[in-house]
Design an enzyme around this catalytic site. Structure first.
Site, PDB file in Angstrom:
ATOM      1  N   GLU A 507       0.755  -1.076  -0.062  1.00  0.00           N
ATOM      2  CA  GLU A 507      -0.118   0.071   0.045  1.00  0.00           C
ATOM      3  C   GLU A 507       0.880   1.267  -0.073  1.00  0.00           C
ATOM      4  O   GLU A 507       1.371   1.672  -0.997  1.00  0.00           O
ATOM      5  CB  GLU A 507      -0.835  -0.043   1.243  1.00  0.00           C
ATOM      6  CG  GLU A 507      -2.467   0.776   0.842  1.00  0.00           C
ATOM      7  CD  GLU A 507      -3.373   0.258   1.706  1.00  0.00           C
ATOM      8  OE1 GLU A 507      -3.326  -0.604   2.421  1.00  0.00           O
ATOM      9  OE2 GLU A 507      -4.501   0.997   1.698  1.00  0.00           O
ATOM     10  N   GLU A 769      -1.537  -0.134  13.698  1.00  0.00           N
ATOM     11  CA  GLU A 769      -2.669   0.463  12.732  1.00  0.00           C
ATOM     12  C   GLU A 769      -4.103   0.092  13.476  1.00  0.00           C
ATOM     13  O   GLU A 769      -5.251   0.906  13.284  1.00  0.00           O
ATOM     14  CB  GLU A 769      -2.864  -0.602  11.404  1.00  0.00           C
ATOM     15  CG  GLU A 769      -4.123  -0.185  10.727  1.00  0.00           C
ATOM     16  CD  GLU A 769      -4.017  -0.829   9.487  1.00  0.00           C
ATOM     17  OE1 GLU A 769      -3.357  -1.657   9.135  1.00  0.00           O
ATOM     18  OE2 GLU A 769      -4.562  -0.320   8.229  1.00  0.00           O
TER      19      GLU A 769
HETATM   20  C1  BGC Z   1      -5.241   2.457   4.765  1.00  0.00           C
HETATM   21  C2  BGC Z   1      -5.909   3.563   6.046  1.00  0.00           C
HETATM   22  C3  BGC Z   1      -6.810   4.558   5.537  1.00  0.00           C
HETATM   23  C4  BGC Z   1      -7.867   3.483   4.938  1.00  0.00           C
HETATM   24  C5  BGC Z   1      -9.081   4.282   4.610  1.00  0.00           C
HETATM   25  C6  BGC Z   1      -6.403   1.874   4.631  1.00  0.00           C
HETATM   26  O1  BGC Z   1      -5.846   0.847   3.615  1.00  0.00           O
HETATM   27  O2  BGC Z   1      -4.045   1.785   5.411  1.00  0.00           O
HETATM   28  O3  BGC Z   1      -4.606   3.975   6.746  1.00  0.00           O
HETATM   29  O4  BGC Z   1      -7.067   5.456   6.122  1.00  0.00           O
HETATM   30  O5  BGC Z   1      -7.482   2.517   4.131  1.00  0.00           O
HETATM   31  O6  BGC Z   1      -9.503   4.257   3.146  1.00  0.00           O
END
Ligand code: BGC
Length: 915
Positions: A507, A769
């Site tokens: 990501e 997270e």
């Molecule tokens: C991210 C987050 C983000 C969320 C919302 C995730 O894949 O890691 O930090 O805020 O998506 O779309």
């Protein structure tokens, strides 16, 4: 590399240092910055902003005037000849955001500058140390270079096949050339579509990693301008580059991995400009006289994948003069590339900032060695080992371990994060370090070595945007002190040219929501001014859709075009925060139109001032959230208020009036729709109150009842946080505004799940997270979504600096400061410091039997209001005598439990009766 310029500046500095000393303690200008950077090179901003820090050891020193000199040479500057700009004496206390207003600046211009200041007695300081900025290539005509690369790996035209095609192999590019005179000065302007490592005569030209940093390449590509005088010599020379895929044409982005989003192959653009002592200018620019090979030792490279390197394929001397490149190909010229504007590298470059020697080495299975760096980082490892030719070693990276001691990599999802190295052999230690990848990890698994390695076979190298640390927080609770450090580690790991959501899985994107939530904390921790000035361009200029909304992720890459409430809204919130912290009105005016369009979309899609939430909402909450309309409408009201304040700050008074009126209407609609007479907010738990109390949505007559309702929502979860991302960022400041610091502190010091200190107690070295990324009962959370290095719960750092440390900006840029510490029952002492754009602010408080001491440092040229906690204002001492008798302290008033004073700059030591 020590350049001629820096040595001359150094010598110059020595001369200045020998100049007559200024009056001890009087004001002097230090820390000269241009566009927030020290001696930046290659600017494309025609009126760059200058700043300095007036410092003094004496109390009450103020700057009343300044004079700037900008000269085209050191010699002229030394002679006080500001041929580019002599501002004359300007009556002003401003020491930042001063726009250059001299001769118009041309490409390649060197600008040497210095400043002097006058204090409140009209006494002039000596001139500051000299500083420098240089201009880059400002016009397309300045560029003779062409994009070059290799034909290999071009898209076939068959979309399905393109998706499956292997990633392009890194390119090696080179050119030899001759200089028949000694060199006076040389600069290289270089960038890539992909990532480059540039070398001259066998040496890297800079320590900038992962360059150029990520932008939306179709709109903008960043260029490095680097002085390379010392690398060249009279005679034969060579320039060479390795170019990899990076964000441009790697397998970026996740879900599903989408290879080669911006282009099919990497390209290099470089222009070396050399001035010889005979006054001649020579240009060596990328073109089809360069040679290219894809047969070098770097076989494969990807941000997520890691790298494969076969040392047996090394080409001795490829980056030096005299190398035989006859088996290489003629470089291909890039045709029909969709390349945006070439712009300067605006933020501090990505550089190695910390090195980690392993703290432990284990062997959970025979031949499987696991190194523990002791800290979860972003970066890579340097491997130093010996093995016979052809021996292949693999490095796998992980944030955490399985119960059996092996590395846990499931949460990296599609990011392979592996290095493969093949030894060339020959009985010597071989040293390998990757080029165009990075990993988020604490543990490294090494397999394939013929024997047990020593712990120093691995060295962790952490890199990220190399901004300065500006904040520190320490207190008598070691877990909380550790949490403050963990938040900073997560910030470093996630500021990689753009602010990312995580450094580990497939990501690592510029997640807008995460970073508007975190910005108030980020601003305390590090100097992020240049970094955000860059990212705001990615976000506001380059990632706005035709509908007018900012994308959820910037740089935009084709997915998540917006609008998600709380996410794309970063395009309004971040300029506002940058303005508040640094007094940066340019960030506001440059993006105001874009902000206006985004806001207009919110208005169009609201119904009677009520908005319905789109997007992830209060992401990852544990039941302490609020109903969608409450969140979206609160945000809408808040954003409207920010638009009003920003419009006012840049002199758009009509806009300011419009937004102020609208904000009032939205607040009224919020009250009507969601506030009940008993003080509760409809459908709301912790998040609803956190938003209401930090977004100006609490009518004065309901404040006490709303505070009580807020407290009930904290008690309902037995003093644990239960919000998601949206609520977490505002939970503690909300409690503070509600007068509920006792409850806020119970949350802060909570150690059982879910809480901040719970993570720390589980051994976290960064911020997780999810509240339950790991629990002893359940083990790891779902690997589909479980990073151990996300910044959002780290938003609580604002409470540490702003409330427990009590450091807040009263006016933009910390010209006027508020010192209002919360003396937590759970602490004996707390020490907080923040180096603001106006200088270093410190607070340190300590309980001593029934008294409290509060030491405060306020930088020169600022003022502060200090709230000294006490049960009896008449007991307050400053430096040992009654505060009311101190000539530098003005008593303003007493409030519930505090005595309030006004002070000018300097160090103060208060002491008060606290019980
Ligand atoms: C991210 C987050 C983000 C969320 C919302 C995730 O894949 O890691 O930090 O805020 O998506 O779309």
């Amino acid at each position: 590399m020590k350049s001629i310029i820096s040595s001359v500046l150094l010598a110059f500095g020595v001369l200045l240092a020998n100049a007559p000393a200024t009056t001890a303690g009087a004001l002097r200008p230090t820390d000269l910055r241009c566009e927030y950077r020290q001696d930046p090179q290659g600017l494309d901003i025609k009126e760059p902003r200058l700043s300095w820090l007036p410092v003094s050891d004496r109390r009450g020193e103020r700057q009343t005037a300044w004079q700037l000199l900008v000269a085209s040479s050191q010699k002229r500057l030394r002679a006080n000849d500001g041929d580019l700009w002599d501002s004359g004496k300007v009556t002003s206390n401003q020491s930042a955001q001063i726009a250059y207003a001299g001769q118009s600046l041309a490409s390649r211009q060197q600008c040497y500058w210095k400043v002097r200041v006058w204090n409140q007695d009209g006494r002039a300081s000596a001139w500051s140390e000299p500083a420098l900025w240089t201009m880059g290539l400002l016009n397309p005509e300045d560029w003779q270079a062409r994009w070059i690369g290799s034909e290999e790996g071009a898209f076939s035209g068959d979309a399905a096949a393109n998706l499956k095609a292997p990633l392009p192999t890194p390119r090696y590019l080179r050119k030899g050339f001759h200089l028949d005179q000694p060199i006076r000065r040389a600069t290289v302007h270089v960038t890539a579509l992909g990532l480059y490592e540039l070398r001259i005569n066998g040496q890297r030209v800079s320590d900038h990693l992962l360059a150029p940093e990520w932008t939306r390449y179709t709109h903008r590509v960043q260029v490095d301008s680097i002085e390379v005088t010392d690398l060249l010599r009279k005679g034969d020379n060579a320039i060479g580059a390795i170019v990899g895929n990076g964000w441009y044409c790697g397998s970026f982005i996740c879900w599903p991995q989408r290879p080669r989003i911006f282009g099919d192959r990497p390209w290099l653009l470089a222009q070396l400009e050399v001035e010889t002592t005979d006054g001649q200018r020579h240009v060596f620019a990328t073109d089809d006289t360069w040679r290219v090979s894809t047969k070098g030792p770097l076989r494969q490279s990807g941000i997520y994948e890691g790298e494969s390197y076969d040392a047996r394929m090394e080409m001795q001397g490829w980056d030096r003069a005299g190398f035989n490149d006859s088996t290489w190909q003629t470089a291909a010229l890039g045709a029909n590339l969709k390349v945006g504007k070439l712009v300067w590298q605006r933020s501090e470059p990505i550089r190695v900032t910390h090195k980690f020697k392993p703290v432990a080495l284990t062997e959970p299975k025979p031949g499987v060695y696991v190194f523990d760096l002791g800290q979860n980082i972003a970066g890579w490892c340097r491997l130093a080992a010996q093995a016979p030719a052809g021996a292949a070693v693999t490095l796998r990276h992980a944030e955490v371990l399985n119960p059996d001691g092996t590395v846990y990599t499931k949460n990296l999802r599609g990011a392979l994060a592996e290095e493969h190295y093949i030894f060339k052999g020959g009985g010597k230690t071989e040293v390998f370090e990757p080029h165009f990848t990075y990993h988020g990890f604490r543990y490294v698994e090494v397999t394939g070595l013929p024997s047990r390695p020593s712990t120093n076979a691995i060295l962790g190298r952490m890199f990220h945007t190399s901004f300065r640390d500006t904040g520190s927080f320490e207190c008598s609770n070691p877990l909380l002190t550790k949490l403050a450090a963990n938040i900073q580690w997560s910030q470093r790991a996630n500021y990689m040219g753009v602010p990312t959501d995580c450094p580990n899985r497939d990501e690592r994107t510029g997640c807008t929501g995460d970073h508007q939530f975190f910005l108030p904390t980020a601003l305390y921790n590090m100097d992020v001014a240049a970094f955000f000035n860059k990212w705001l361009v990615d976000l506001c200029d380059d990632s706005q859709s035709a509908r007018g909304v900012f994308a959820d992720i910037a740089p935009y890459y084709g997915m998540f075009p917006g609008q998600s409430d709380g996410w794309g809204d970063a395009g309004i919130i971040c300029p506002y925060e940058i303005y508040r912290a640094y007094g940066d009105t340019r960030a506001v005016s440059e993006h105001f139109e874009a902000m206006r369009r985004h806001h207009a979309f919110l208005t169009q899609t609201a119904t009677n001032q009520i908005r319905h939430l789109e997007g992830p909402g209060d992401w990852l909450n544990l039941g302490g959230s609020a109903k969608n309309e409450v969140i979206a409408t609160a945000y809408y009201a808040y954003l409207t208020g920010l638009m009003a304040e920003m419009a006012q700050a840049i002199g758009r008074t009509d806009d300011a009036t419009h937004y102020r009126d609208l904000a009032d209407q939205i607040k009224a609609a919020f009250t009507r729709a969601f506030l009940r007479p008993d003080g509760s907010i409809e459908g709301s738990s912790q998040t609803g109150y956190a938003l209401a109390f930090t977004m100006g949505l609490v009518p004065p007559e309901l404040k006490d009842k709303m505070s009580a309702a807020y407290a009930r929502e904290i008690a309902r979860f037995d003093w644990h946080p239960a919000t998601g991302f949206i609520g977490a960022a505002r939970l503690l400041p909300g409690l503070h505004n509600a007068g509920l610091d006792t409850d806020a502190c119970r949350l802060v010091f909570q150690e059982s799940y879910p809480s901040w200190l719970f993570m720390v107690k589980q051994g976290a070295t960064t911020v997780w997270e999810r509240w339950d990324s790991y629990t002893p009962e359940k083990g790891f959370q779902d690997p589909g979504m479980n990073s151990f290095n996300h910044i959002v719960w780290g938003t609580m750092g604002e409470y540490l600096f702003g409330m427990l440390g009590g450091i807040q900006a009263e006016t933009p840029g910390y010209k006027d400061i508020r010192i209002q510490p919360i003396i937590a029952d759970q602490l004996q002492w707390a020490r907080t410091s923040y180096r603001s754009i106006s200088g270093e602010i410190q607070t340190s408080w300590k309980k001593e039997s029934n008294r409290l001491t509060l030491d405060v440092t306020v930088p020169a040229n600022t003022t502060a209001t200090v709230f000294v906690p006490t049960v009896d204002p008449s007991t307050v001492l400053e430096s040992g005598r009654p505060a009311t008798q101190s000539p530098d302290v003005k008593f303003l008033r007493s409030e519930k439990g505090v005595a309030v004073y006004r002070i000018e700059s300097g160090r103060y030591s208060f002491s008060s009766k606290r019980q």
